[in-house]
Motif scaffolding. Sequence first.
Motif, PDB file in Angstrom:
ATOM      1  N   VAL A  63      84.982  41.643  66.928  1.00 40.68           N
ATOM      2  CA  VAL A  63      84.176  41.926  68.038  1.00 40.68           C
ATOM      3  C   VAL A  63      82.942  42.998  68.249  1.00 40.68           C
ATOM      4  CG1 VAL A  63      84.350  42.614  70.673  1.00 40.68           C
ATOM      5  CG2 VAL A  63      85.989  41.722  69.593  1.00 40.68           C
ATOM      6  N   ILE A  64      81.694  42.251  68.378  1.00 39.55           N
ATOM      7  CA  ILE A  64      80.761  44.035  67.976  1.00 39.55           C
ATOM      8  C   ILE A  64      80.745  44.054  69.115  1.00 39.55           C
ATOM      9  CG2 ILE A  64      80.213  43.518  65.865  1.00 39.55           C
ATOM     10  CD1 ILE A  64      77.495  41.954  66.633  1.00 39.55           C
ATOM     11  N   GLY A  65      80.563  43.249  70.027  1.00 39.39           N
ATOM     12  CA  GLY A  65      80.763  44.650  71.165  1.00 39.39           C
ATOM     13  C   GLY A  65      80.835  43.130  72.868  1.00 39.39           C
ATOM     14  N   TYR A  66      80.526  43.595  73.525  1.00 36.74           N
ATOM     15  CA  TYR A  66      80.737  42.843  74.540  1.00 36.74           C
ATOM     16  C   TYR A  66      79.561  42.726  76.127  1.00 36.74           C
ATOM     17  CZ  TYR A  66      85.589  43.317  74.022  1.00 36.74           C
ATOM     18  OH  TYR A  66      86.875  43.779  73.282  1.00 36.74           O
ATOM     19  N   ASN A  88      89.491  56.002  73.517  1.00 38.67           N
ATOM     20  CA  ASN A  88      89.374  55.808  71.905  1.00 38.67           C
ATOM     21  C   ASN A  88      89.398  54.443  73.090  1.00 38.67           C
ATOM     22  OD1 ASN A  88      90.018  58.423  71.213  1.00 38.67           O
ATOM     23  ND2 ASN A  88      91.717  58.877  71.465  1.00 38.67           N
ATOM     24  N   PHE A  89      88.725  53.971  73.168  1.00 37.17           N
ATOM     25  CA  PHE A  89      88.976  52.075  72.997  1.00 37.17           C
ATOM     26  C   PHE A  89      87.236  52.304  72.064  1.00 37.17           C
ATOM     27  CE2 PHE A  89      87.980  47.903  75.018  1.00 37.17           C
ATOM     28  CZ  PHE A  89      88.802  47.127  72.931  1.00 37.17           C
ATOM     29  N   ALA A  90      87.254  51.828  70.730  1.00 35.41           N
ATOM     30  CA  ALA A  90      85.590  52.049  70.402  1.00 35.41           C
ATOM     31  C   ALA A  90      85.355  50.703  70.862  1.00 35.41           C
ATOM     32  CB  ALA A  90      85.730  52.113  68.938  1.00 35.41           C
ATOM     33  N   VAL A  91      84.039  50.845  71.586  1.00 39.91           N
ATOM     34  CA  VAL A  91      82.971  49.762  71.341  1.00 39.91           C
ATOM     35  C   VAL A  91      81.621  49.903  70.893  1.00 39.91           C
ATOM     36  CG1 VAL A  91      82.553  48.095  73.012  1.00 39.91           C
ATOM     37  CG2 VAL A  91      84.071  48.807  73.421  1.00 39.91           C
ATOM     38  N   GLN A  92      80.848  48.726  70.128  1.00 40.19           N
ATOM     39  CA  GLN A  92      80.201  49.126  69.860  1.00 40.19           C
ATOM     40  C   GLN A  92      79.055  49.135  70.104  1.00 40.19           C
ATOM     41  OE1 GLN A  92      78.714  47.545  65.692  1.00 40.19           O
ATOM     42  NE2 GLN A  92      80.688  47.161  65.163  1.00 40.19           N
ATOM     43  N   SER A  93      79.076  47.848  71.633  1.00 44.48           N
ATOM     44  CA  SER A  93      78.106  47.824  71.888  1.00 44.48           C
ATOM     45  C   SER A  93      77.934  47.064  73.456  1.00 44.48           C
ATOM     46  CB  SER A  93      76.565  46.993  71.403  1.00 44.48           C
ATOM     47  OG  SER A  93      77.186  45.743  71.597  1.00 44.48           O
ATOM     48  N   MET A  94      77.337  47.411  74.513  1.00 44.66           N
ATOM     49  CA  MET A  94      77.250  46.186  75.367  1.00 44.66           C
ATOM     50  C   MET A  94      75.752  46.126  75.716  1.00 44.66           C
ATOM     51  SD  MET A  94      78.789  46.309  78.431  1.00 44.66           S
ATOM     52  CE  MET A  94      80.723  47.451  78.845  1.00 44.66           C
ATOM     53  N   SER A  95      76.496  44.839  76.074  1.00 50.92           N
ATOM     54  CA  SER A  95      74.723  43.915  76.434  1.00 50.92           C
ATOM     55  C   SER A  95      74.635  43.999  78.177  1.00 50.92           C
ATOM     56  CB  SER A  95      74.989  42.683  76.508  1.00 50.92           C
ATOM     57  OG  SER A  95      75.127  42.516  74.765  1.00 50.92           O
ATOM     58  N   VAL A  96      73.839  43.695  78.839  1.00 55.07           N
ATOM     59  CA  VAL A  96      73.489  44.112  80.230  1.00 55.07           C
ATOM     60  C   VAL A  96      71.848  42.924  80.523  1.00 55.07           C
ATOM     61  CG1 VAL A  96      72.476  45.232  82.298  1.00 55.07           C
ATOM     62  CG2 VAL A  96      74.644  46.444  80.460  1.00 55.07           C
ATOM     63  N   ASN A  97      72.746  41.933  80.923  1.00 56.74           N
ATOM     64  CA  ASN A  97      71.192  40.932  81.966  1.00 56.74           C
ATOM     65  C   ASN A  97      70.838  41.659  82.941  1.00 56.74           C
ATOM     66  OD1 ASN A  97      71.907  38.244  80.560  1.00 56.74           O
ATOM     67  ND2 ASN A  97      73.688  39.057  81.267  1.00 56.74           N
ATOM     68  N   LEU A  98      69.284  41.270  82.318  1.00 57.77           N
ATOM     69  CA  LEU A  98      67.891  41.532  83.285  1.00 57.77           C
ATOM     70  C   LEU A  98      67.087  40.324  84.023  1.00 57.77           C
ATOM     71  CD1 LEU A  98      66.522  44.450  81.182  1.00 57.77           C
ATOM     72  CD2 LEU A  98      67.935  44.903  83.568  1.00 57.77           C
ATOM     73  N   SER A  99      67.169  40.084  85.210  1.00 57.06           N
ATOM     74  CA  SER A  99      66.709  39.551  85.831  1.00 57.06           C
ATOM     75  C   SER A  99      64.358  39.787  85.614  1.00 57.06           C
ATOM     76  CB  SER A  99      66.613  38.948  87.218  1.00 57.06           C
ATOM     77  OG  SER A  99      66.705  40.270  88.284  1.00 57.06           O
ATOM     78  N   ALA A 100      63.713  39.115  85.835  1.00 58.88           N
ATOM     79  CA  ALA A 100      62.656  39.585  85.687  1.00 58.88           C
ATOM     80  C   ALA A 100      62.235  39.919  86.437  1.00 58.88           C
ATOM     81  CB  ALA A 100      61.824  37.857  86.174  1.00 58.88           C
ATOM     82  N   ARG A 101      62.487  39.670  87.985  1.00 60.89           N
ATOM     83  CA  ARG A 101      62.231  40.930  88.752  1.00 60.89           C
ATOM     84  C   ARG A 101      62.423  41.968  88.806  1.00 60.89           C
ATOM     85  NH1 ARG A 101      62.490  39.498  95.425  1.00 60.89           N
ATOM     86  NH2 ARG A 101      60.497  41.069  95.919  1.00 60.89           N
ATOM     87  N   LEU A 133      73.627  49.894  73.601  1.00 56.89           N
ATOM     88  CA  LEU A 133      72.938  49.170  75.133  1.00 56.89           C
ATOM     89  C   LEU A 133      72.140  48.357  74.935  1.00 56.89           C
ATOM     90  CD1 LEU A 133      73.234  49.024  78.067  1.00 56.89           C
ATOM     91  CD2 LEU A 133      71.509  50.174  78.259  1.00 56.89           C
ATOM     92  N   GLU A 134      72.132  47.502  74.721  1.00 56.76           N
ATOM     93  CA  GLU A 134      71.536  45.981  74.979  1.00 56.76           C
ATOM     94  C   GLU A 134      71.314  44.910  76.061  1.00 56.76           C
ATOM     95  OE1 GLU A 134      72.605  43.944  71.084  1.00 56.76           O
ATOM     96  OE2 GLU A 134      72.336  42.099  72.104  1.00 56.76           O
ATOM     97  N   LEU A 135      69.475  45.493  76.064  1.00 56.26           N
ATOM     98  CA  LEU A 135      69.680  44.524  77.559  1.00 56.26           C
ATOM     99  C   LEU A 135      69.083  42.786  77.194  1.00 56.26           C
ATOM    100  CD1 LEU A 135      66.987  47.697  78.587  1.00 56.26           C
ATOM    101  CD2 LEU A 135      69.920  46.617  79.934  1.00 56.26           C
ATOM    102  N   GLU A 136      69.527  42.208  77.936  1.00 56.04           N
ATOM    103  CA  GLU A 136      69.008  40.949  77.745  1.00 56.04           C
ATOM    104  C   GLU A 136      67.775  40.338  78.805  1.00 56.04           C
ATOM    105  OE1 GLU A 136      72.647  38.123  77.591  1.00 56.04           O
ATOM    106  OE2 GLU A 136      73.563  39.087  75.939  1.00 56.04           O
ATOM    107  N   ILE A 137      66.591  39.954  78.428  1.00 52.05           N
ATOM    108  CA  ILE A 137      65.602  39.084  79.326  1.00 52.05           C
ATOM    109  C   ILE A 137      65.715  38.129  78.847  1.00 52.05           C
ATOM    110  CG2 ILE A 137      65.017  41.539  79.622  1.00 52.05           C
ATOM    111  CD1 ILE A 137      62.848  40.417  77.457  1.00 52.05           C
ATOM    112  N   THR A 138      64.848  36.999  79.887  1.00 50.91           N
ATOM    113  CA  THR A 138      65.086  35.528  79.414  1.00 50.91           C
ATOM    114  C   THR A 138      63.358  35.325  79.085  1.00 50.91           C
ATOM    115  OG1 THR A 138      64.126  35.255  81.887  1.00 50.91           O
ATOM    116  CG2 THR A 138      66.206  34.741  81.672  1.00 50.91           C
TER     117      THR A 138
END
Length: 632
Positions: free
Chosen positions: A406-409, A460-473, A498-503
């Motif tokens: 797992v490299i992120g959620y 102590n639960f290492a997570v490399q990255s987190m993705s969050v969805n963004l809407s256009a607005r 932090l990774e931002l997911e856009i459309t």
Amino acid sequence: MLPSTYNAITMGIPRNAGQTSLPESPPVGNGASEHETLLKYEAILNNASVGIAFTKDRAFQHANRAFEELFAWPAGGLVGQSGMAVWGSKEEYAEVGSVVGPLLSQGRSVELERRMKRRDGTLFWCRLQARPVDPVNPVTGGTIWIIEDVAERRHAVERLQQLNEELERRVKERTEELARANDKLKGEVNERLHAEERARHLSLHDELTGLPNRRLMQDRLAHALAQARREGWQVAVIFLDLDRFKNVNDTLGHAAGDEVLREMARRLTAILRDSDTVSRVGGDEFVVVLSHTQVETDLAPIAAKLMAELSAPCTVGDRELHVTPSIGVSVFPDDGDDPAKLLSYADAAMYHAKATGRRNVQFYAATMSAALQARLKLENDLHFAVLRNELELFYQPRIDFSSGMVIGYEALLRWNHPQDGVIAPGAFIPIAEDSGLIIPIGEWVIREACQQMKRWREANFAVQSMSVNLSARQFFDSSLPERVHQALLESGMRPEQLELEITESILMANTEETMSLFAQLKRLGVKLSIDDFGTGFSSLAYLKRFHVDNLKIDHSFVRDISTDPDDAAIVRAIVNLAQSLQLRVIAEGVETREQLDFLAACGCQEAQGFYFARPQPAAAVELRAASSRGWM
Ligand code: C2E
Ligand code: MG
Ligand code: MG
């Protein structure tokens, strides 16, 4: 100046005409009485108030006192002088002679007005009468001239004429002034009428498209229904709403949005008959009223035509947009006969069209009102969702092919509705976008996802990255960079985690504003990825321009890669192109081993899907991570 006139009068020859020639040939004989008579004539002559002179052979024989005074000659001074002495010029003298001479020689008398000359050379206006002294022998008997000074009269006449002219001029001026004032008044009245007409038009029309507004449409609908009831017609109410139109406004700006609306208005007007009403009743909502349709008319082809026309690509500036409508239809008399009801039924049918995937036509059915009610309730409830703490994030792992780890959620939103249970984002995110609630909700998601990272780190639960969805607005809300920055600070997370997911629609805007927002987010150090890639119309060139980090291939392509050669080819092409642009490719919706193998063979770097794990609450994620089971 009065014109010179020759006025020849046929002379009534006086019976005692012989006597008038006395001064030239005084009667002889009868001494004393003749002398007396002569004296009397002399006295009469000299006391006359008009000038009287006798001429013969064009020379003065006698002039009375008044004549001499008139011409400023001394007593007797004129006798023997040529007639010329009292004329202004030789030419005039000759001219008068040539006219008057023949008349006199016919025994006629002549009247004329001329300027004559005093002894000192000054000229003055005179009225002249000339007649032969002896009408029987007009040629030899000489001529009698009676002269009046008419300078004053002429002056008076001229003055009168001047006054007259002056008066006429003033009247003309005043008339013109009045005409101008009248024109101005007329102009003002017209302007006023025009303004009133415009105001009336505006009160009944939509300014942007020029179409009737809701009020006028309602009037026309009521009218069409009344007529349809009398004459047995059918009336259709068609409610059209453009799909995801807010994205156009948010991403391309309002001017582009306006242009799209005008284009849609043009298309609708072009297809429909003049007797139909096309109106704009809200931002991206149009209502069409088809009046005068026969009861048996099939409305489905008409609605399908509207769908096809509006869905055709729409060029705005140098961009081609694909805007589609969702269409709802209600019909009189089948669905009801009340204008307000028919409108709300068409609206409900339109919402149903939205709910069933947008870009389709729905005819009203009684069940739809209930669906609309439910939607309205959902929107209402959503207002309280954040406040009542009903939102929750689920997490789905992203698996790296090379390490199998797992490299992120990805954080995926869920709504724990108090009555309806868990609601998936597809059911409420569009409502949140439409109502603007996506801004506070989105803010909560970013904060919560970052806080979860903090909690996991602290546990102590290492997570490399987190993705969050963004809407256009959300993306185009100018406070976003600051909110993201704040969430990062509060959680102590490294920005690149932090990774931002856009459309794709956001990239397509490709405006200065998009560029600047991208730059601001990149400056924070966060990563940006394009979600659902392949469903929009963006090109890979955009990805390069915006320095996107990751590309997520939409699960609709992944679903059929093992069965549909086209989808397989598309996925392969996307992966190749993305790699040449140094983008990391993530496949979404991986459900089977075959899909996984195909993607790995293509060179895809990451995958996400039910094959590995469904989105789960944080606690479940922790449990799964604690187990020693591998992922691939
Ligand atoms: P997405 O960002 O593309 O998220 C992936 C969606 O695919 C998720 O649906 C996920 O549950 C689903 N999925 C994952 N693996 C599989 C699979 O193997 N097969 C299938 N059939 N589906 C899979 P979900 O959670 O219902 O979210 C749907 C969409 O809602 C998301 O699509 C995202 O666009 C949006 N969304 C979710 N959370 C948020 C949020 O916090 N903010 C915003 N703006 N949008 C969100
Ligand atoms: Mg996503
Ligand atoms: Mg996706």
